[in-house]
Design a protein around this motif. Structure first.
Motif, mmCIF file in Angstrom:
data_model
loop_
_atom_site.group_PDB
_atom_site.id
_atom_site.type_symbol
_atom_site.label_atom_id
_atom_site.label_comp_id
_atom_site.label_asym_id
_atom_site.label_seq_id
_atom_site.Cartn_x
_atom_site.Cartn_y
_atom_site.Cartn_z
ATOM 1 N N PHE A 53 36.425 38.416 46.067
ATOM 2 C CA PHE A 53 37.048 37.016 45.675
ATOM 3 C C PHE A 53 36.202 35.935 46.189
ATOM 4 C CE2 PHE A 53 39.290 33.384 47.968
ATOM 5 C CZ PHE A 53 39.951 32.747 46.557
ATOM 6 N N SER A 54 35.439 35.877 47.406
ATOM 7 C CA SER A 54 34.746 34.854 48.165
ATOM 8 C C SER A 54 33.235 34.805 47.238
ATOM 9 C CB SER A 54 34.313 35.195 49.465
ATOM 10 O OG SER A 54 33.695 36.223 49.594
ATOM 11 N N GLU A 55 32.851 35.874 46.626
ATOM 12 C CA GLU A 55 31.582 35.783 45.862
ATOM 13 C C GLU A 55 31.972 35.195 44.459
ATOM 14 O OE1 GLU A 55 30.665 39.950 46.235
ATOM 15 O OE2 GLU A 55 29.175 39.700 47.715
ATOM 16 N N ARG A 56 32.918 35.567 44.017
ATOM 17 C CA ARG A 56 33.394 34.736 42.486
ATOM 18 C C ARG A 56 33.500 33.247 42.755
ATOM 19 N NH1 ARG A 56 35.509 39.720 42.166
ATOM 20 N NH2 ARG A 56 37.433 39.232 43.096
ATOM 21 N N THR A 76 38.362 24.714 55.500
ATOM 22 C CA THR A 76 39.118 25.829 54.934
ATOM 23 C C THR A 76 38.627 26.355 53.523
ATOM 24 O OG1 THR A 76 41.105 24.673 55.964
ATOM 25 C CG2 THR A 76 41.374 26.271 54.194
ATOM 26 N N TYR A 77 37.886 25.153 52.688
ATOM 27 C CA TYR A 77 37.567 26.029 51.552
ATOM 28 C C TYR A 77 36.302 26.735 51.883
ATOM 29 C CZ TYR A 77 35.210 26.574 46.939
ATOM 30 O OH TYR A 77 34.978 27.080 45.897
ATOM 31 N N SER A 78 35.404 26.196 52.625
ATOM 32 C CA SER A 78 34.290 27.063 53.264
ATOM 33 C C SER A 78 34.428 28.301 53.711
ATOM 34 C CB SER A 78 33.390 26.119 54.433
ATOM 35 O OG SER A 78 32.157 26.955 54.644
ATOM 36 N N GLN A 79 35.641 28.508 54.310
ATOM 37 C CA GLN A 79 36.040 29.822 54.846
ATOM 38 C C GLN A 79 36.431 30.737 53.802
ATOM 39 O OE1 GLN A 79 38.916 29.339 57.995
ATOM 40 N NE2 GLN A 79 37.518 28.513 59.313
ATOM 41 N N TYR A 80 36.871 30.140 52.582
ATOM 42 C CA TYR A 80 37.266 31.057 51.435
ATOM 43 C C TYR A 80 36.005 31.623 51.007
ATOM 44 C CZ TYR A 80 41.935 28.252 51.248
ATOM 45 O OH TYR A 80 42.886 27.680 51.450
ATOM 46 N N ARG A 136 38.620 33.774 55.312
ATOM 47 C CA ARG A 136 40.128 33.264 55.208
ATOM 48 C C ARG A 136 40.391 33.287 53.684
ATOM 49 N NH1 ARG A 136 42.427 27.454 57.299
ATOM 50 N NH2 ARG A 136 44.550 27.838 56.473
ATOM 51 N N GLU A 137 41.759 33.698 53.205
ATOM 52 C CA GLU A 137 42.254 33.572 52.077
ATOM 53 C C GLU A 137 43.265 32.660 51.664
ATOM 54 O OE1 GLU A 137 43.631 37.624 51.447
ATOM 55 O OE2 GLU A 137 41.396 38.633 51.329
ATOM 56 N N PRO A 138 43.115 32.268 50.416
ATOM 57 C CA PRO A 138 44.168 31.001 50.201
ATOM 58 C C PRO A 138 45.621 31.652 49.999
ATOM 59 C CG PRO A 138 43.122 31.637 48.166
ATOM 60 C CD PRO A 138 42.232 32.313 49.558
ATOM 61 N N ASN A 139 46.491 30.679 50.250
ATOM 62 C CA ASN A 139 47.980 30.925 49.854
ATOM 63 C C ASN A 139 48.204 31.027 48.349
ATOM 64 O OD1 ASN A 139 48.436 28.612 49.103
ATOM 65 N ND2 ASN A 139 49.202 27.685 51.022
ATOM 66 N N GLY A 187 38.261 40.006 39.495
ATOM 67 C CA GLY A 187 37.120 39.778 38.635
ATOM 68 C C GLY A 187 37.296 40.294 37.239
ATOM 69 N N LYS A 188 38.651 40.590 36.844
ATOM 70 C CA LYS A 188 39.077 40.830 35.484
ATOM 71 C C LYS A 188 40.402 39.839 34.813
ATOM 72 C CE LYS A 188 38.614 45.676 36.788
ATOM 73 N NZ LYS A 188 39.570 46.836 36.803
ATOM 74 N N ASN A 189 40.339 39.554 33.595
ATOM 75 C CA ASN A 189 41.618 38.706 33.333
ATOM 76 C C ASN A 189 42.699 39.549 33.112
ATOM 77 O OD1 ASN A 189 41.599 39.988 30.619
ATOM 78 N ND2 ASN A 189 39.860 38.791 29.855
ATOM 79 N N SER A 190 43.827 38.686 32.994
ATOM 80 C CA SER A 190 45.348 39.620 32.802
ATOM 81 C C SER A 190 45.119 40.412 32.040
ATOM 82 C CB SER A 190 46.182 38.532 32.373
ATOM 83 O OG SER A 190 46.215 37.374 33.399
ATOM 84 N N ILE A 191 44.762 40.564 30.774
ATOM 85 C CA ILE A 191 44.455 41.813 29.729
ATOM 86 C C ILE A 191 44.060 42.852 30.318
ATOM 87 C CG2 ILE A 191 44.144 42.508 27.431
ATOM 88 C CD1 ILE A 191 46.453 40.618 27.565
ATOM 89 N N GLN A 192 42.847 42.654 30.965
ATOM 90 C CA GLN A 192 42.061 43.857 31.303
ATOM 91 C C GLN A 192 42.956 44.423 32.676
ATOM 92 O OE1 GLN A 192 38.515 41.416 32.282
ATOM 93 N NE2 GLN A 192 37.245 42.625 31.157
ATOM 94 N N SER A 193 43.511 43.635 33.273
ATOM 95 C CA SER A 193 44.289 44.094 34.500
ATOM 96 C C SER A 193 45.379 45.123 34.070
ATOM 97 C CB SER A 193 44.649 43.042 35.561
ATOM 98 O OG SER A 193 43.475 42.371 36.053
ATOM 99 N N LEU A 194 46.077 44.337 33.032
ATOM 100 C CA LEU A 194 47.237 45.461 32.413
ATOM 101 C C LEU A 194 46.813 46.648 31.893
ATOM 102 C CD1 LEU A 194 50.155 45.732 31.974
ATOM 103 C CD2 LEU A 194 49.708 44.364 29.747
ATOM 104 N N THR A 195 45.502 46.402 31.064
ATOM 105 C CA THR A 195 44.966 47.643 30.589
ATOM 106 C C THR A 195 44.565 48.707 31.514
ATOM 107 O OG1 THR A 195 44.245 46.382 28.540
ATOM 108 C CG2 THR A 195 43.296 48.694 28.862
ATOM 109 N N ASP A 196 43.983 48.133 32.794
ATOM 110 C CA ASP A 196 43.710 49.312 33.791
ATOM 111 C C ASP A 196 44.936 49.646 34.445
ATOM 112 O OD1 ASP A 196 41.036 48.520 33.078
ATOM 113 O OD2 ASP A 196 40.827 47.177 34.916
#
Length: 114
Positions: A4-7, A32-36, A41-44, A65-74
């Motif tokens: 998440f942080s890298e993305r 706070t953003y820098s910590q993300y 740290r992770e955002p709410n 790292g995947k869109n909604s359709i990819q997540s559902l398909t996986d």
């Protein structure tokens, strides 16, 4: 696969904005953003939605790292059955009609592979 942080960092660089600019737009402190981005740290949920809107990407993409359709398909195994899909919707339950629509969409995704 990147985290998440890298993305988040990659999206910011692609958009050519500073951490301060994003922090101001989404309503958090720059630290706070820098910590993300540094993975400390992770955002709410609300902030995650603001980030997805700011970067014009799915929340799924930010998280996996995947869109909604990819997540559902996986989430479908080789037999076409759902492994497990869980979601939280702040207490709002689906109606029977909405559940049927979700099932129909899953069937549509499965049939697309044929």
């Amino acid at each position: 696969m990147s985290s998440f942080s890298e993305r988040l960092k990659q999206l910011r660089k692609e958009k050519k904005v500073t951490q301060s600019e994003i922090a101001e737009k989404i309503g958090v402190a720059k630290s706070t953003y820098s910590q993300y981005e540094n993975g400390h740290r992770e955002p709410n949920f609300e902030t995650l939605l603001k980030l997805s809107l700011f970067f014009n990407v799915d929340v799924d993409f930010l998280l996996s790292g995947k869109n909604s359709i990819q997540s559902l398909t996986d989430a479908l195994n080789k037999t076409g059955e759902f492994n497990t899909i869980a979601a939280h919707f702040d207490g709002d339950e689906f109606t029977e009609a909405e559940l049927e629509e979700i099932k129909q969409f899953a069937e549509f995704v499965k049939n697309r592979r044929k």
